[in-house]
Design a protein around this motif. Structure first.
Motif, PDB file in Angstrom:
ATOM      1  N   ASP A   1      -1.288  -2.840  -3.001  1.00 46.98           N
ATOM      2  CA  ASP A   1      -0.413  -1.681  -2.839  1.00 46.98           C
ATOM      3  C   ASP A   1       0.476  -1.848  -1.613  1.00 46.98           C
ATOM      4  O   ASP A   1       0.025  -2.325  -0.569  1.00 46.98           O
ATOM      5  N   LYS A   2       1.741  -1.420  -1.767  1.00 39.86           N
ATOM      6  CA  LYS A   2       2.688  -1.517  -0.660  1.00 39.86           C
ATOM      7  C   LYS A   2       3.660  -0.343  -0.725  1.00 39.86           C
ATOM      8  O   LYS A   2       3.934   0.177  -1.797  1.00 39.86           O
ATOM      9  N   HIS A   3       4.201   0.017   0.435  1.00 36.73           N
ATOM     10  CA  HIS A   3       5.287   0.999   0.467  1.00 36.73           C
ATOM     11  C   HIS A   3       6.612   0.243   0.431  1.00 36.73           C
ATOM     12  O   HIS A   3       6.647  -0.995   0.512  1.00 36.73           O
ATOM     13  N   GLY A   4       7.700   0.976   0.281  1.00 34.86           N
ATOM     14  CA  GLY A   4       9.013   0.364   0.078  1.00 34.86           C
ATOM     15  C   GLY A   4       9.404  -0.691   1.093  1.00 34.86           C
ATOM     16  O   GLY A   4       9.828  -1.787   0.729  1.00 34.86           O
ATOM     17  N   TYR A   5       9.259  -0.377   2.374  1.00 39.06           N
ATOM     18  CA  TYR A   5       9.657  -1.339   3.400  1.00 39.06           C
ATOM     19  C   TYR A   5       8.785  -2.596   3.338  1.00 39.06           C
ATOM     20  O   TYR A   5       9.285  -3.716   3.501  1.00 39.06           O
TER      21      TYR A   5
ATOM     22  N   ARG B   1       5.516   8.002   3.689  1.00 36.79           N
ATOM     23  CA  ARG B   1       5.582   6.773   2.894  1.00 36.79           C
ATOM     24  C   ARG B   1       4.967   6.986   1.527  1.00 36.79           C
ATOM     25  O   ARG B   1       3.925   7.612   1.391  1.00 36.79           O
ATOM     26  N   ARG B   2       5.589   6.374   0.550  1.00 32.25           N
ATOM     27  CA  ARG B   2       5.060   6.393  -0.809  1.00 32.25           C
ATOM     28  C   ARG B   2       4.628   4.972  -1.140  1.00 32.25           C
ATOM     29  O   ARG B   2       5.410   4.034  -0.999  1.00 32.25           O
ATOM     30  N   TYR B   3       3.400   4.824  -1.573  1.00 28.59           N
ATOM     31  CA  TYR B   3       2.858   3.509  -1.903  1.00 28.59           C
ATOM     32  C   TYR B   3       2.907   3.296  -3.406  1.00 28.59           C
ATOM     33  O   TYR B   3       2.782   4.246  -4.188  1.00 28.59           O
ATOM     34  N   TYR B   4       3.084   2.025  -3.796  1.00 20.64           N
ATOM     35  CA  TYR B   4       3.186   1.651  -5.206  1.00 20.64           C
ATOM     36  C   TYR B   4       2.157   0.590  -5.530  1.00 20.64           C
ATOM     37  O   TYR B   4       1.765  -0.185  -4.668  1.00 20.64           O
TER      38      TYR B   4
ATOM     39  N   ARG C   1      13.175   3.004 -11.836  1.00 20.74           N
ATOM     40  CA  ARG C   1      13.177   2.539 -13.241  1.00 20.74           C
ATOM     41  C   ARG C   1      11.822   1.953 -13.630  1.00 20.74           C
ATOM     42  O   ARG C   1      11.334   2.160 -14.734  1.00 20.74           O
ATOM     43  N   MET C   2      11.216   1.214 -12.691  1.00 19.79           N
ATOM     44  CA  MET C   2       9.919   0.591 -12.977  1.00 19.79           C
ATOM     45  C   MET C   2       8.823   1.650 -13.144  1.00 19.79           C
ATOM     46  O   MET C   2       7.918   1.480 -13.971  1.00 19.79           O
ATOM     47  N   LEU C   3       8.896   2.727 -12.377  1.00 20.15           N
ATOM     48  CA  LEU C   3       7.964   3.849 -12.564  1.00 20.15           C
ATOM     49  C   LEU C   3       8.143   4.450 -13.954  1.00 20.15           C
ATOM     50  O   LEU C   3       7.170   4.685 -14.678  1.00 20.15           O
ATOM     51  N   ALA C   4       9.398   4.683 -14.336  1.00 18.99           N
ATOM     52  CA  ALA C   4       9.695   5.268 -15.652  1.00 18.99           C
ATOM     53  C   ALA C   4       9.254   4.355 -16.789  1.00 18.99           C
ATOM     54  O   ALA C   4       8.826   4.836 -17.843  1.00 18.99           O
ATOM     55  N   ASP C   5       9.342   3.045 -16.574  1.00 23.16           N
ATOM     56  CA  ASP C   5       8.966   2.078 -17.609  1.00 23.16           C
ATOM     57  C   ASP C   5       7.474   1.754 -17.616  1.00 23.16           C
ATOM     58  O   ASP C   5       7.013   0.968 -18.439  1.00 23.16           O
ATOM     59  N   GLY C   6       6.732   2.316 -16.671  1.00 22.44           N
ATOM     60  CA  GLY C   6       5.287   2.105 -16.634  1.00 22.44           C
ATOM     61  C   GLY C   6       4.860   0.752 -16.083  1.00 22.44           C
ATOM     62  O   GLY C   6       3.726   0.328 -16.289  1.00 22.44           O
ATOM     63  N   LEU C   7       5.751   0.067 -15.355  1.00 19.68           N
ATOM     64  CA  LEU C   7       5.406  -1.229 -14.762  1.00 19.68           C
ATOM     65  C   LEU C   7       4.642  -1.050 -13.451  1.00 19.68           C
ATOM     66  O   LEU C   7       3.851  -1.911 -13.069  1.00 19.68           O
ATOM     67  N   ILE C   8       4.922   0.043 -12.767  1.00 20.35           N
ATOM     68  CA  ILE C   8       4.244   0.374 -11.521  1.00 20.35           C
ATOM     69  C   ILE C   8       3.884   1.851 -11.554  1.00 20.35           C
ATOM     70  O   ILE C   8       4.367   2.608 -12.400  1.00 20.35           O
ATOM     71  N   GLU C   9       3.039   2.249 -10.597  1.00 16.31           N
ATOM     72  CA  GLU C   9       2.691   3.662 -10.453  1.00 16.31           C
ATOM     73  C   GLU C   9       2.526   3.967  -8.975  1.00 16.31           C
ATOM     74  O   GLU C   9       2.371   3.048  -8.156  1.00 16.31           O
ATOM     75  N   ALA C  10       2.568   5.252  -8.658  1.00 11.65           N
ATOM     76  CA  ALA C  10       2.327   5.652  -7.279  1.00 11.65           C
ATOM     77  C   ALA C  10       0.847   5.449  -6.983  1.00 11.65           C
ATOM     78  O   ALA C  10      -0.012   5.792  -7.789  1.00 11.65           O
ATOM     79  N   ALA C  11       0.564   4.853  -5.832  1.00 16.55           N
ATOM     80  CA  ALA C  11      -0.826   4.637  -5.418  1.00 16.55           C
ATOM     81  C   ALA C  11      -1.338   5.917  -4.782  1.00 16.55           C
ATOM     82  O   ALA C  11      -0.647   6.541  -3.979  1.00 16.55           O
ATOM     83  N   GLU C  12      -2.526   6.298  -5.152  1.00 17.55           N
ATOM     84  CA  GLU C  12      -3.125   7.531  -4.633  1.00 17.55           C
ATOM     85  C   GLU C  12      -3.650   7.357  -3.219  1.00 17.55           C
ATOM     86  O   GLU C  12      -3.510   8.241  -2.389  1.00 17.55           O
ATOM     87  N   GLN C  13      -4.293   6.238  -2.941  1.00 18.58           N
ATOM     88  CA  GLN C  13      -4.918   6.042  -1.637  1.00 18.58           C
ATOM     89  C   GLN C  13      -3.986   5.309  -0.686  1.00 18.58           C
ATOM     90  O   GLN C  13      -3.234   4.435  -1.084  1.00 18.58           O
TER      91      GLN C  13
END
Length: 125
Positions: free
Chosen positions: A35-39, A89-92, A66-78
């Motif tokens: 998991d990583k955030h944008g930066y 920060r939002r993690y993916y 787009r990748m979130l919408a296409d189901g390639l990635i998701e937001a990480a909860e932890q």
């Protein structure tokens, strides 16, 4: 056969995934390590590409959306270390679909490299 336009899969036939755009490939490749955030993703892409690929914020966050919408990635909860982290920060993370798309792309690259070597177009490392 699969088609990609603007980083989105339009049609997929058979079991092979669509070729990925360079931005999508490098983002998936970066997230394969965890998991990583944008930066962090942007820094990992620059590192993995030996500074040959540099994503501006528009490309990065547009691709992530787009990748979130296409189901390639998701937001990480932890969050890795919540007390040391910026809560904005939002993690993916990769989804199974993202992992499969990355695997298909890596296999496609391996086939191309094998052909290039057979044709003596690429020196062996």
């Amino acid at each position: 056969m699969a088609y990609v336009r603007d980083g989105r899969m339009l049609a997929v036939m058979a079991n092979d995934a669509a070729p990925l755009t360079p931005a999508v490939f490098y983002i998936l490749f970066a997230l394969a390590g965890g998991d990583k955030h944008g930066y962090e993703i942007a820094k990992q892409v620059a590192h993995d590409s030996k500074e040959q690929v540099s994503m501006g914020t528009g490309t990065l966050y547009g691709s992530l959306k787009r990748m979130l919408a296409d189901g390639l990635i998701e937001a990480a909860e932890q969050r890795p270390v919540p007390e040391l982290d910026d809560e904005r920060r939002r993690y993916y993370r990769l989804t199974e679909r993202g992992r499969q798309a990355l695997g298909a792309e890596l296999r496609r690259y391996a086939r191309v490299v094998a052909v290039a070597r057979r044709r003596h177009l690429l020196a062996r490392a």
